[in-house]
Scaffold this active site. Structure first.
Site, mmCIF file in Angstrom:
data_model
loop_
_atom_site.group_PDB
_atom_site.id
_atom_site.type_symbol
_atom_site.label_atom_id
_atom_site.label_comp_id
_atom_site.label_asym_id
_atom_site.label_seq_id
_atom_site.Cartn_x
_atom_site.Cartn_y
_atom_site.Cartn_z
ATOM 1 C CB VAL A 61 -0.969 0.037 1.210
ATOM 2 C CG1 VAL A 61 -1.984 -1.065 1.114
ATOM 3 C CG2 VAL A 61 -0.208 -0.005 2.528
ATOM 4 C CE1 TYR A 62 3.564 1.438 4.345
ATOM 5 C CE2 TYR A 62 5.904 1.039 4.014
ATOM 6 C CZ TYR A 62 4.803 1.082 4.845
ATOM 7 O OH TYR A 62 4.927 0.770 6.181
#
Length: 344
Positions: A61-62
Site C-alpha cells: 500500500v505504500y
C-alpha cells in the site's frame, strides 16, 4: 552495526532497518512522507549497506506499490546483500478481493509483490493488519504453502492486538505451520502502549518487535518545542490526524527530557529517542526513515553507544503514562509483582 536474532528464529537482523515509506510519493499520506525516486533511493541504500543496515521494509500500500517498485530497482545487482520485508493485507483497491488475508488475497498479493520487487523471494512477509473475516487457519495454511514454495522465508504480523497475535501463534503451533517471528508495531517515547500487553506476549512467545515510527510521527525530531508553533516544514501539518494522539503537555515534558539528555550525551534528540528504544525488551530492530542523506546519517548515529541508567530513568519518568485496566501500576505491587515481574 549490531545484529540481533529476530524473535525465536535463526534470522539475524540489524538493530536499525530502513523503511521505504518515503519511496514513491503517491497519495495524500505518502506524498507527505516523501517523494524519493530510484536514483535517490539507490544512494540512500548505498549509505545503509555501508553502515550495515541490510533490512529494508516496505508494503504493497505504500504509494500504491511504487515503494516496492523503487526498492526493487534500487537493489538491482545487489539483492543478496539485503533482506526485504514487505507487508500486505490492507486495501489496495475498492474490490472485494483487494484486501484481507484470505488464501486468494495472499497468493495474488505475494506474486504481485515479487514482480514489483524484482525478486524471487520475500525474506519477511508481514500481515499489515488482522483480518477478522478470514479464519486464521486459512491465513496460516496459505502462508505455510508460500514458505514451502520458497516464495516467503519468514512470516510476521503488524498492528495486531494481543489476542489476535496469540490466537495466530496458537493455531500455528497446533498445526505445525510457520509462526510469526516478528510483530511490526508502533512504539516510541510518545507512545508506550506496546509495553502493556504486546511486550510481555512477545517475550513469552519469542516474537521480535520491529518498531515503526520511533520518533512518534515526527514529534520527537527536536523541532517541536514548548511555546513555539509547529514548523512550517513539519509533515505533521498533513499527517498529525493519521497518527496516535499525544497530549501536548506530556509531549513537551518528553521533549524537555530529550533535550536534557541530548545535551549530556552530545547526541541529537532523534538519536537519543531511538537509542532509548534499542534498549527495550523484545525490540529486534527499529525502522528508520529518511528523505535525505543528512536525515539518514543522523539516524544512523543512534547506534554504537548507550544511554546511562540514570538517563534512561529520566526519559522513562518523562514519558510515563497510567496504563488502562488491567495493567494499572498497582497490579505490579506486592504479591502481584511477585507473580508478574515487570519487563522494564
Amino acid at each position: 552495526m549490531e545484529y540481533r536474532t529476530l524473535g525465536r528464529s535463526g534470522l539475524k537482523v540489524p538493530a536499525l532497518s530502513f523503511g521505504a515509506g518515503t519511496f514513491g510519493g503517491q497519495g495524500p499520506l505518502f506524498s507527505a512522507w516523501g517523494d524519493t525516486r530510484v536514483e535517490e533511493a539507490r544512494r540512500l541504500i548505498d549509505i545503509c549497506l555501508e553502515a550495515g543496515v541490510t533490512l529494508f521494509d516496505t508494503a504493497d500500500v505504500y504509494s500504491n506499490g511504487a515503494s516496492e517498485e523503487i526498492l526493487g530497482e534500487a537493489l538491482a545487482g545487489r539483492r543478496d546483500e539485503a533482506l526485504i520485508s514487505t507487508k500486505l493485507g490492507l486495501p489496495t483497491g475498492d474490490g472485494p478481493l483487494d484486501a484481507g488475508a484470505s488464501r486468494l488475497r495472499l497468493t495474488r498479493g505475494v506474486e504481485a509483490a515479487l514482480k514489483r520487487l524484482k525478486t524471487d523471494r520475500i525474506d519477511l512477509l508481514q500481515l499489515h493488519a488482522f483480518d477478522a473475516a478470514t479464519p486464521v487457519e486459512e491465513t496460516l495454511a496459505a502462508l505455510d504453502d508460500l514458505v514451502r514454495a520458497g516464495k516467503v522465508l519468514y512470516v510476521g504480523a503488524s498492528n495486531f492486538a494481543g489476542w489476535e497475535l496469540m490466537k495466530s501463534l496458537a493455531a500455528a503451533d497446533r498445526h505445525g505451520w510457520p509462526r510469526y517471528v516478528a510483530h511490526q508495531a508502533y512504539y516510541s517515547l510518545a507512545g508506550r502502549d506496546y509495553e502493556w500487553e504486546l511486550m510481555p506476549l512477545a517475550a513469552d512467545q519469542g516474537v521480535g518487535a520491529m518498531v515503526w515510527s520511533p520518533l512518534g510521527w515526527g514529534r520527537l525530531t527536536g523541532k517541536i518545542r514548548r511555546g513555539q508553533p509547529l514548523p512550517e516544514t513539519s509533515r505533521l501539518h498533513q499527517t498529525a490526524d493519521a497518527g496516535p494522539p499525544v497530549d501536548d503537555e506530556r509531549l513537551y515534558r518528553i521533549v524537555d527530557a530529550l533535550d536534557a539528555v541530548a545535551a549530556e550525551t552530545g547526541k541529537t534528540v532523534p538519536q537519543v529517542a531511538i537509542n532509548w528504544l534499542l534498549r527495550r525488551p523484545t525490540v529486534s530492530s527499529v525502522i528508520i526513515g529518511a528523505r535525505t542523506e543528512e536525515q539518514l546519517r543522523q539516524n544512523l548515529g543512534a547506534v554504537g553507544w548507550s544511554l546511562s541508567p540514570e538517563q534512561v530513568a529520566v526519559l522513562d519518568a518523562a514519558s510515563a503514562v497510567t496504563p488502562a485496566y488491567p495493567y494499572y501500576p498497582y497490579w505490579r505491587e506486592g504479591g502481584f509483582r511477585q507473580v508478574n515481574p515487570p519487563l522494564v
